[in-house]
Design a protein around this motif. Structure first.
Motif, short mmCIF file in Angstrom:
data_model
loop_
_atom_site.label_atom_id
_atom_site.label_comp_id
_atom_site.label_asym_id
_atom_site.label_seq_id
_atom_site.Cartn_x
_atom_site.Cartn_y
_atom_site.Cartn_z
N ASN B 4 0.80 -1.21 0.00
CA ASN B 4 0.00 0.00 0.00
C ASN B 4 0.85 1.28 0.00
OD1 ASN B 4 -2.32 1.46 0.02
ND2 ASN B 4 -2.57 1.38 2.25
N THR B 5 2.15 1.12 0.15
CA THR B 5 3.02 2.28 0.25
C THR B 5 3.12 3.04 -1.06
OG1 THR B 5 4.31 1.14 1.88
CG2 THR B 5 5.36 2.95 0.76
N VAL B 6 2.98 4.35 -1.00
CA VAL B 6 3.18 5.10 -2.24
C VAL B 6 4.62 5.61 -2.35
CG1 VAL B 6 2.08 7.09 -1.13
CG2 VAL B 6 2.45 7.12 -3.58
N GLU B 32 1.61 6.01 3.30
CA GLU B 32 0.45 5.41 2.63
C GLU B 32 -0.45 6.51 2.09
OE1 GLU B 32 1.08 4.33 6.05
OE2 GLU B 32 2.54 3.04 5.05
N PRO B 33 -1.19 6.20 1.02
CA PRO B 33 -2.10 7.20 0.45
C PRO B 33 -3.11 7.68 1.50
CG PRO B 33 -1.93 5.31 -1.00
CD PRO B 33 -1.19 4.96 0.25
N SER B 73 5.65 4.35 -5.74
CA SER B 73 4.55 3.56 -6.30
C SER B 73 5.02 2.21 -6.85
CB SER B 73 3.83 4.29 -7.43
OG SER B 73 4.06 5.63 -7.42
N ARG B 96 4.97 13.03 -9.41
CA ARG B 96 4.26 12.24 -8.40
C ARG B 96 4.40 12.84 -7.01
NH1 ARG B 96 3.78 7.11 -10.28
NH2 ARG B 96 1.96 7.19 -8.95
N ASP B 176 0.76 12.69 -5.94
CA ASP B 176 0.35 11.59 -5.05
C ASP B 176 0.88 11.80 -3.64
OD1 ASP B 176 -0.66 10.57 -7.33
OD2 ASP B 176 1.03 9.20 -7.70
N VAL B 177 2.06 12.43 -3.58
CA VAL B 177 2.68 12.68 -2.28
C VAL B 177 3.00 14.16 -2.20
CG1 VAL B 177 4.56 12.04 -0.73
CG2 VAL B 177 3.79 10.43 -2.47
N THR B 207 -4.01 11.71 -1.30
CA THR B 207 -2.64 12.20 -1.28
C THR B 207 -1.99 11.83 0.06
OG1 THR B 207 -3.47 14.09 -2.49
CG2 THR B 207 -1.23 14.24 -1.66
#
Ligand SMILES: Nc1ncnc2c1ncn2[C@@H]1O[C@H](COP(=O)(O)OP(=O)(O)OP(=O)(O)O)[C@@H](O)[C@H]1O
Ligand SMILES: [Mg+2]
Lengths: 245, 519
Positions: B4-6, B32-33, B73, B96, B176-177, B207
């Protein structure tokens, strides 16, 4: 109404080329007058004057000395000191040359003082100037204001710590000695931090890109640019043919 | 690392130069998200380095020697600190992972002329079409209170406005981050609220938000996880409740800022002797402002009629910032000034030594009008700490920095003594030879403070001196301010940290609408 920056660039460039190629005093004088008028209209005259003086005064003076004093074809002698002869032919040739040069330089200066650099950068990138080259171009065009603002900051920091700078250009020039080294190091540091930000924000990527700034380019302006470039080319060609015969 | 780690990192060690001691050691983390993580650490603990490394702003290889791995990701890059290590592509990484650097101005492209274009810069490079770009700029500007500034040149923004712009540049591309390095610095209360409100939708959209901070801000209490970075390594990790419950886990340097906005007393206050009540009435004011008004003239609009024709909406008249500021400052008095971002606090301080000249009204130092005197002369009596240390520092080493101009004024031996004393006062004696630009932000601030202290001016004008300082730095600052006041200097300090202002100042003023008024 505002011209597309490339149109004004083409206009300034072809004016410079045509006056240089034509070498015709009345034309040069007309261009000088028109350039001054345009600058006054755009409100850039007072900023333009010092730059124009800095470039043109030494050039024109050296032309006068060169042609005014040493003009072998000269007949009408106005004065003579050893090898140097002031002839009226020499003088008029020098004046012609100086006018021609001033016209070309002024046309380009009027352009560079009136163009909106952001518009120009956007226009060039819309024409497909991308990536590293676009950055080099954009940062060159914005270099002068960037340097002035850094210099101003350093000066303020030094003044806030007791550096006394009197009014006037000479005092500033004397103080510049203290600002030169910090200026260089701050520009180098700036460049390093900026590179990280630009890379991370995708400035170096090669894919398609868009522009937020809208620089309208009307069809007749594209036509006009072509006409201007053709005129400049024709002037040069005519000049070469003339020289050939 | 879980699937699950982004974004994740397993840093065995990171050093800037081949043979330096590592700045980061054994830092293993993953995000994580949809989660908010706070990385807390005192000044110099390596937060900024960690943030830049995670954000791709410090690419391993050219940026320094990394041993360990970074994963984004699902793709993991292994680094041995060798020449054949993989290279990060900053553009792809940056799409990202958004980053708000500690020095907000560092995110600016500097090749864009107005705030709106600066916001759009990342989108332009990604090829977003213009209608979408316009909509995104509009949306972000509303979220961050930048609406009225879209046509301004980024260089003319106030400190807090610049911070908002930097945050806007990072969130506009919806990464995303999102990693933010001390995002609360220089923000007023409204800005802090806006940032907090911004986080909700970001987190809901998935995010992963990471905030690096040396202070426990109210917003961070809502985080899923706190991690403590100390001396370059992770020393603790857990929920805010767990870490708050065992105070031993949080290093002393971490501040508890603004948790209680009104009337907190700082513990170190008790240690200092009570200030002698100064004989304010007996002596004359050192500094006086009478009905000072000022507005910035829009340089770009001046003499460029053509611009109006293209609909550049910048107004023609000067923007009035100060509209009649009156102030009397007695020797030994400490006055704190607060006010919203862009209210004109820094503008006001620049009037005290003449860097800016009022359009009307007068500034008097020791009873004398300064309008005809050069800044350098006034500076002997008025010491100004700039809002951004990078605006103050220009020399090659810390010692040279403090000593600039002292030799001329006091002679060699006195200058050396003052330099040493000032550096000692701010705890930088061991860093005399350090390059100012390479010091961590907190030390840069303290060094800037030392350059002011060394001249022992009659008036100290400090622009947000607490920003970037951790707990230890703050006590140094606090002691310096109180000692200067005890020695008879008058202090004006601008800050958004109202609790601190209350604890230190004799009077608390607010600058709003161009006037100073008691808070
Ligand atoms: N050089 C400049 N040209 C034009 N406007 C400016 C310039 N510098 C500042 N301003 C504007 O003047 C106003 C006051 O700015 P100032 O920096 O004094 O605010 P401030 O109160 O210090 O804010 P902050 O809390 O964010 O530091 C702001 O709206 C700012 O955008
Ligand atoms: Mg300010």
């Amino acid at each position: 109404m505002r011209l597309h920056p490339l149109t004004s660039l083409a206009a300034a460039g072809s004016t410079a080329v045509i006056t240089t190629a034509a070498a015709y005093l009345p034309l040069s004088l007309a261009v000088i007058a028109a350039a001054a008028g345009l600058a006054a209209w755009a409100g850039t005259f007072r900023r333009l004057l010092p730059a124009a003086a800095a470039i043109l005064v030494p050039l024109c003076l050296s032309l006068l000395v060169l042609h005014g004093l040493f003009f072998p074809e000269g007949i009408t002698v106005l004065g003579e000191w050893g090898p140097a002869r002031v002839t009226s032919e020499g003088l008029s040739f020098a004046v012609q040359r100086a006018a021609q040069l001033s016209a070309a330089v002024l046309a380009l200066l009027v352009f560079s003082f009136s163009v909106s650099v952001p518009d120009l950068v956007a226009a060039l990138s819309a024409k497909g100037v991308h990536g590293r080259f676009a950055f080099v171009l954009a940062s060159t065009l914005t270099l002068l204001p960037a340097i002035t603002s850094r210099l101003e900051r350093i000066r303020q920091a030094q003044e806030a710590r007791g550096l006394v700078i009197r009014r006037g250009i000479l005092a500033r020039a004397a103080a510049f000695r203290l600002q030169a080294v910090p200026l260089v190091s701050v520009l180098v540091e700036d460049a390093a931090t900026r590179a990280a930000a630009l890379d991370a924000r995708g400035f170096g990527s090669t894919g398609p890109r868009t522009s937020y700034r809208e620089v309208p380019d009307r069809p007749w302006e594209q036509m006009l640019r072509i006409v201007l470039l053709l005129a400049a080319a024709a002037a040069v060609a005519a000049r070469l043919l003339q020289a050939g015969t | 690392m879980e699937s699950n780690t982004v974004l994740g990192a397993g840093i065995r060690s990171f050093a800037f130069h081949e043979d330096d001691a590592p700045v980061l050691r054994d830092v293993h983390l993953s995000f994580e998200p949809g989660t908010l993580t706070a990385i807390l650490g005192p000044s110099g603990s390596g937060k900024t380095t960690l943030g830049r490394l995670l954000a791709g702003w410090l690419p391993p290889g050219p940026g320094g020697r990394l041993q360990g791995c970074l994963s984004l990701s699902g793709t993991t890059l292994q680094f041995q600190g060798a020449a054949d290590d993989p290279r990060i592509n900053p553009a792809q990484w940056g799409r990202r992972v958004g980053f708000v650097p500690q020095d907000a101005s560092a995110i600016l492209s500097t090749v864009r002329a107005i705030v709106a274009e600066e916001l759009a810069f990342g989108l332009e490079n990604a090829g977003t079409d213009r209608p979408a770009m316009k909509a995104a700029v509009e949306r972000t500007a509303v979220l961050l209170g930048l609406r009225g500034l879209l046509d301004r040149h980024p260089d003319t923004l106030s400190g807090g406005q610049l911070r908002r712009l930097a945050i806007g540049c990072a969130v506009i591309a919806e990464p995303d981050v999102l990693i933010m390095d001390e995002p609360f610095a220089s923000l007023d209360a409204a800005g802090t609220d806006e940032l907090t409100h911004l986080l909700g939708p970001l987190l809901r959209r998935g995010t992963a938000v990471v905030i690096l901070s040396q202070a426990v801000e109210e917003t961070l209490l809502a985080a899923e996880r706190w991690m403590v970075l100390d001396g370059g390594t992770l020393t603790a990790s857990g929920t805010p409740a767990e870490l708050c419950a065992s105070p031993g886990l949080l290093p002393a340097g971490i501040r508890r800022a603004r948790i209680n906005r009104l009337g907190t007393h700082r513990d170190f206050r008790a240690k200092l002797k009570p200030k002698p009540s100064h004989p304010a009435q007996a002596s004359a004011p050192v500094l006086e402002l009478r009905d000072v008004a000022f507005g910035y003239t829009d340089k770009a609009a001046k003499g460029r009629k053509a611009r109006a024709a293209t609909g550049g909406s910048a107004g023609d008249g000067p923007q009035q910032v100060l509209r009649g500021v009156d102030l009397e400052l007695m020797p030994g008095e400490i006055v704190a000034v607060t006010g919203p971002n862009g209210a004109g606090k820094s503008t006001f301080l620049r009037h005290l030594n003449g860097l800016l000249r009022p359009t009307s009204g007068t500034v008097l130092v020791h009873g004398e009008d300064i309008s005809r005197r050069p800044v350098g002369e006034v500076a002997a009596a008025v010491g100004l700490l700039f809002q951004h240390p990078r605006h103050q520092l220009f020399e090659r080493t810390a010692a040279r920095e403090v000593r600039f101009g002292l030799d001329r004024r006091f002679g060699g031996s006195e200058a050396a003594a003052r330099t040493g004393a000032a550096l000692a006062d701010v705890g930088l004696s061991a860093h005399e030879d350090a390059h100012p630009a390479e010091l961590p932000a907190s030390r840069q601030r303290l060094l800037a403070l030392a350059t002011v202290l060394a001249r022992r001016p009659a008036v100290l004008a400090l622009d947000e001196p607490t920003v970037a300082l951790d707990g230890d730095g703050l006590s140094l600052l606090d002691a310096a301010v109180r000692n200067a006041a005890a020695a008879g200097a008058a202090v004006v300090l601008v800050t958004h940290d109202v609790p601190y202002a209350r604890s230190v100042a004799d009077r608390l003023l607010t600058l709003d609408g161009g006037r100073l008024a008691p808070l």
